[in-house]
Design a protein around this motif. Structure first.
Motif, short mmCIF file in Angstrom:
data_model
loop_
_atom_site.label_atom_id
_atom_site.label_comp_id
_atom_site.label_asym_id
_atom_site.label_seq_id
_atom_site.Cartn_x
_atom_site.Cartn_y
_atom_site.Cartn_z
N ALA A 140 1.03 -1.27 0.21
CA ALA A 140 -0.04 -0.31 0.37
C ALA A 140 0.91 1.14 -0.02
CB ALA A 140 -0.90 -0.04 1.49
N SER A 141 2.37 1.23 0.63
CA SER A 141 2.91 2.43 0.69
C SER A 141 3.51 2.83 -0.15
CB SER A 141 4.03 2.45 2.40
OG SER A 141 3.85 2.43 3.26
N LEU A 253 -4.63 -0.27 -12.26
CA LEU A 253 -5.67 0.31 -11.30
C LEU A 253 -5.05 -0.35 -9.32
CD1 LEU A 253 -8.40 -0.75 -9.76
CD2 LEU A 253 -8.66 -2.56 -10.84
N LYS A 254 -5.14 0.23 -8.99
CA LYS A 254 -4.36 0.53 -8.20
C LYS A 254 -4.36 0.36 -5.98
CE LYS A 254 -2.81 4.87 -8.98
NZ LYS A 254 -3.37 5.01 -9.51
N PRO A 255 -4.05 -0.19 -4.66
CA PRO A 255 -4.42 -0.34 -3.78
C PRO A 255 -5.48 1.25 -3.27
CG PRO A 255 -2.57 -0.96 -3.80
CD PRO A 255 -2.71 -0.63 -5.46
N SER A 256 -4.84 2.74 -3.56
CA SER A 256 -4.98 3.34 -3.73
C SER A 256 -6.67 3.70 -4.01
CB SER A 256 -4.53 4.21 -3.85
OG SER A 256 -4.19 5.05 -4.82
N ASP A 257 -6.95 3.03 -5.45
CA ASP A 257 -8.56 3.09 -6.28
C ASP A 257 -9.49 1.96 -4.96
OD1 ASP A 257 -7.62 4.98 -8.22
OD2 ASP A 257 -6.44 3.20 -9.15
N ILE A 258 -8.68 1.61 -4.62
CA ILE A 258 -9.58 -0.19 -3.69
C ILE A 258 -9.49 -0.11 -2.28
CG2 ILE A 258 -9.65 -2.20 -3.88
CD1 ILE A 258 -7.86 -2.50 -6.32
N MET A 259 -8.58 1.08 -2.39
CA MET A 259 -9.03 0.65 -0.46
C MET A 259 -9.49 2.18 -0.02
SD MET A 259 -6.69 -1.82 1.53
CE MET A 259 -4.79 -1.77 0.60
N VAL A 291 -2.22 4.23 3.56
CA VAL A 291 -3.68 4.69 2.38
C VAL A 291 -3.68 5.84 2.57
CG1 VAL A 291 -3.80 2.89 0.54
CG2 VAL A 291 -5.34 2.70 2.34
N GLY A 292 -3.71 6.25 3.26
CA GLY A 292 -4.01 7.92 4.14
C GLY A 292 -5.42 7.68 4.37
N ILE A 293 -6.15 6.65 4.89
CA ILE A 293 -6.73 6.60 5.30
C ILE A 293 -7.96 7.35 6.86
CG2 ILE A 293 -9.53 5.56 5.37
CD1 ILE A 293 -8.44 6.36 1.98
N LEU A 567 6.74 4.69 8.98
CA LEU A 567 6.51 4.20 7.64
C LEU A 567 4.65 4.23 7.62
CD1 LEU A 567 7.96 0.44 9.29
CD2 LEU A 567 8.33 2.25 7.29
N LYS A 568 3.87 4.83 8.12
CA LYS A 568 2.30 5.10 7.92
C LYS A 568 3.15 6.48 6.47
CE LYS A 568 -0.21 6.31 11.43
NZ LYS A 568 -0.75 7.01 13.07
N GLY A 569 2.00 6.40 5.59
CA GLY A 569 1.36 6.95 4.38
C GLY A 569 1.87 6.40 3.59
N CYS A 570 1.92 7.06 2.43
CA CYS A 570 1.76 6.45 0.92
C CYS A 570 3.20 7.14 0.21
CB CYS A 570 0.91 6.48 -0.01
SG CYS A 570 1.47 5.86 -1.49
N ARG A 571 4.24 6.47 -0.08
CA ARG A 571 6.01 6.96 -0.74
C ARG A 571 4.89 6.81 -2.35
NH1 ARG A 571 5.61 6.13 4.45
NH2 ARG A 571 6.26 4.10 4.38
N GLY A 572 4.68 5.57 -2.68
CA GLY A 572 4.68 5.30 -3.69
C GLY A 572 6.29 4.93 -4.12
N ALA A 573 6.05 4.35 -5.24
CA ALA A 573 7.50 3.41 -6.24
C ALA A 573 8.26 4.14 -7.25
CB ALA A 573 5.98 2.58 -6.05
N PRO A 574 8.26 5.47 -6.86
CA PRO A 574 8.78 5.60 -8.82
C PRO A 574 10.63 5.59 -8.71
CG PRO A 574 9.95 7.45 -5.99
CD PRO A 574 8.70 6.22 -6.17
N VAL A 575 10.66 5.46 -10.00
CA VAL A 575 11.94 4.91 -10.52
C VAL A 575 13.00 5.82 -9.35
CG1 VAL A 575 14.11 5.01 -12.33
CG2 VAL A 575 11.53 4.16 -12.44
N GLY A 576 14.47 4.76 -9.20
CA GLY A 576 15.28 5.81 -8.36
C GLY A 576 16.36 5.61 -8.57
N LYS A 577 17.13 6.02 -8.27
CA LYS A 577 18.93 6.14 -8.78
C LYS A 577 19.39 5.29 -8.97
CE LYS A 577 20.06 10.90 -8.15
NZ LYS A 577 19.39 11.71 -7.21
N ASP A 578 19.70 5.31 -10.19
CA ASP A 578 20.64 4.19 -11.02
C ASP A 578 21.75 4.17 -10.30
OD1 ASP A 578 22.16 1.85 -11.79
OD2 ASP A 578 20.79 1.97 -13.51
N SER A 579 22.64 2.94 -9.38
CA SER A 579 23.68 3.88 -9.03
C SER A 579 25.00 3.24 -10.04
CB SER A 579 23.43 2.00 -7.29
OG SER A 579 23.59 0.72 -7.85
#
Ligand code: FES
Length: 580
Positions: A140-141, A253-259, A291-293, A567-579
């Motif tokens: 969910a985060s 279709l994401k968890p935040s759409d459903i939950m 999910v910030g509910i 840990l609370k909250g949704c931080r999303g899953a963006p593409v990180g920096k390549d190392s």
């Protein structure tokens, strides 16, 4: 329900690792090719992470690698690229001091496993109690398309012709031995009858409750919760889930759409109808936090209040998960809630449709397992939230597992300062206690135990068991196993180790439990309570290093889900920096 599928095709997150011909892409893609993947597997199709909680030391999830193969088959069929990823697995029956201490660690590990790797969508392969909420929290985060597939419950246990429920009969047999009604040899003989197949506890314990919560929230395909682990239809469910997640990624279709809040209200009412575990309270509060509910204990009390418990399963009732499945399983319960106007039928599910449409035509095949409302185990099956000077931030009680006569009770406190004090005193024949007393156990909350162990249903004194006493009012800041029963007030908040009023209860104080009026009262003058609290000093040690230190320093109260504050909250899953 308002969901508009995203346009397909489009570039997915995994293409940051695998798309093109640059040096870093060749580095990532080339290494993975050592597994024998053809080049066209990297052509932009959805990469699906099968997050697997299999472990030899999580026996309830011992079959999940086989199930993962069926998930993979479904993903291939739908044109996806399956990758199986092991994640932290905490078994309820193995991990010490308690699996709950590692729920948040598992959630954190899951979140980072998703965020740090080329995953476009997730299948959560879960089963044992904590594995379901921890993976749902982590996913969910990240808020990538996610679907739950549960391992399913074990087959029924039988001992000398009678059903044996996981956990429930362990507690029953153990008390029978203490009461002199069962021999140790018989107890050992019964052990072999308890776990007849792979799978999770066969009662409506926490594992089956959380599988039901996932389905009621809309995060699993309809019917997922109850199919036995060894039933061929469990494998069909896994394969269908694999097919579905690929389309979910295409649709975004994401968890935040459903939950949504409505989905959580559906889950709370479902928990009341199934006689589900009190553990669902902390887990749903924690998932909602990701999910910030804005979900609160008040929502639990409000939504569950008028819902009858219609599922006749142990520990509240008579049958086991196998019979629940044959009766029609959770879709029948959801239909009954819908017919009673207690379900948000338009709530979206992983199917992409409304939950009401999925259950419109289901039938109840056994009215002794899924009862008519008039014959419900209790007419008000929702988790009760009591408050008062002993629990300013609330405490919970499961009415379907309690003795009705004890839900209005005033009794003398017999106090155990912690679990060791309880163990040292409980079998003492000179312990000053009778069946009218209120047993109070302190320092077993999220910080205190640490980890909030399932000890709230502390066993009764053997001398009272021998008198035939089977229930007493018990109050603690601990949790209770979903397979347990009794008039047990749990999750008392703030917990004793955080300086809550529970910390200053003394032997001989009078305590009033008034479930009808949602009241838990320590009957001492306000000034006396204030003086005791002012004089209180912490007695539990806080670890100086390691995860234990992180947990004790950051864990929040049970009334908000016992998550780690950072840990609370949704931080999303963006593409990180390549190392590289
Ligand atoms: Fe794992 Fe019950 S102990 S499901």
């Amino acid at each position: 329900m308002s969901f508009t599928p995203a346009k397909w095709p489009r570039s997915l997150r995994s293409q940051e690792w695998y798309g093109g011909s640059g040096r870093d892409v060749i580095y990532h893609r080339g290494w993975l090719k050592n597994q024998g993947w053809p080049h066209d597997m990297f052509d932009g199709r959805p990469v699906i992470g099968i997050l697997n909680t299999w472990s030899d030391l999580t026996p309830c999830n011992g079959h999940l690698r086989e199930l993962a193969e069926k998930v993979k088959a479904g993903i291939y069929e739908a044109g996806g690229f399956p990758v199986e990823v092991p994640v932290f697995s905490a078994s309820e029956n193995t991990y010490r001091p308690t699996a709950m201490m590692f729920r948040n660690l598992a959630a954190m590990a899951t979140e980072e496993a998703i965020r740090g790797q080329p995953i476009d969508g997730c299948v959560l392969l879960v089963g044992c109690d904590k594995t379901t909420p921890s993976l749902m929290m982590g996913a969910a985060s990240c808020d990538l398309p996610t679907i739950v597939v549960s391992g399913g419950p074990m087959l029924n246990g039988y001992f000398r012709g009678e059903r044996v429920g996981s956990g429930t009969h362990l507690w029953k047999f153990s008390e029978a031995v203490k009461a002199g009604e069962m021999t140790q040899e018989e107890f050992l003989e019964a052990e072999a009858s308890m776990s007849r197949s792979t799978g999770t506890c066969n009662t409506m314990g926490t594992a089956s409750t959380m599988a039901s919560m996932a389905e009621a929230l809309g995060m699993a395909l309809s019917g997922n919760a109850a199919i036995p682990a060894v039933d061929s239809r469990r494998r069909v469910m896994a394969q269908m889930t694999g097919r579905r997640i690929v389309q979910m990624v295409k649709d975004d279709l994401k968890p935040s759409d459903i939950m949504t809040k409505e989905a959580f209200e559906n889950a709370i009412r479902t928990n009341a109808a199934i006689g589900g575990s009190t553990n669902a309270v902390v887990h749903l509060l924690a998932i909602a936090g990701r999910v910030g509910i804005d979900l609160t204990l008040e929502d639990w009390d409000r939504c569950g209040r008028d819902v009858p418990t219609i599922v006749n399963l142990m520990p509240s009732g008579k049958y086991l998960m196998e019979e629940f499945y044959y009766a029609g399983g959770l879709p029948v319960v959801l239909k009954r809630l819908a017919d009673a106007g207690m379900l948000h039928q338009s709530a979206l599910t992983v199917s992409g449709g409304a939950i009401g449409d999925e259950i419109a035509h289901v039938l109840n095949h056994n009215e002794d397992v899924i009862l008519p409302a008039a014959q419900a185990l209790t007419q008000s099956g929702g988790i009760v939230v009591v408050r008062g000077n002993l629990a300013p931030r609330g405490a919970v009680l499961k009415p379907s597992a309690a003795t009705p006569a004890l839900m209005q009770h005033r009794g003398r406190a017999v106090v155990f300062e912690d679990i060791d004090d309880y163990k040292a005193k409980i079998a003492d024949p000179d312990l000053d206690i009778d069946e009218t007393c209120v047993m109070v156990l302190k320092n077993c909350g999220p910080k205190g135990y640490p980890g909030m162990a399932e000890v709230g249903n502390m066993g009764l004194p053997p001398k009272l068991l021998k008198k035939g006493i089977t229930d007493m009012v018990r109050i603690s800041d601990a949790r209770m196993s979903g397979t347990a029963y009794g008039t047990v007030v749990l999750h008392t908040s703030p917990e004793a180790a955080a300086g809550g009023p529970l910390a200053v209860v003394r032997d001989g104080d009078m305590i009033e439990l008034d479930v009808a009026n949602r009241r838990l009262h320590l009957d001492i003058p306000d000034a006396e309570l204030e003086a005791r609290l002012a004089a209180w000093t912490p007695t539990h040690e806080v670890a100086a290093t390691g995860y234990l230190m992180l947990h004790q320093t950051h864990v929040e109260g049970a009334d908000t889900g016992a998550d780690l504050d950072f840990l609370k909250g949704c931080r999303g899953a963006p593409v990180g920096k390549d190392s590289h």
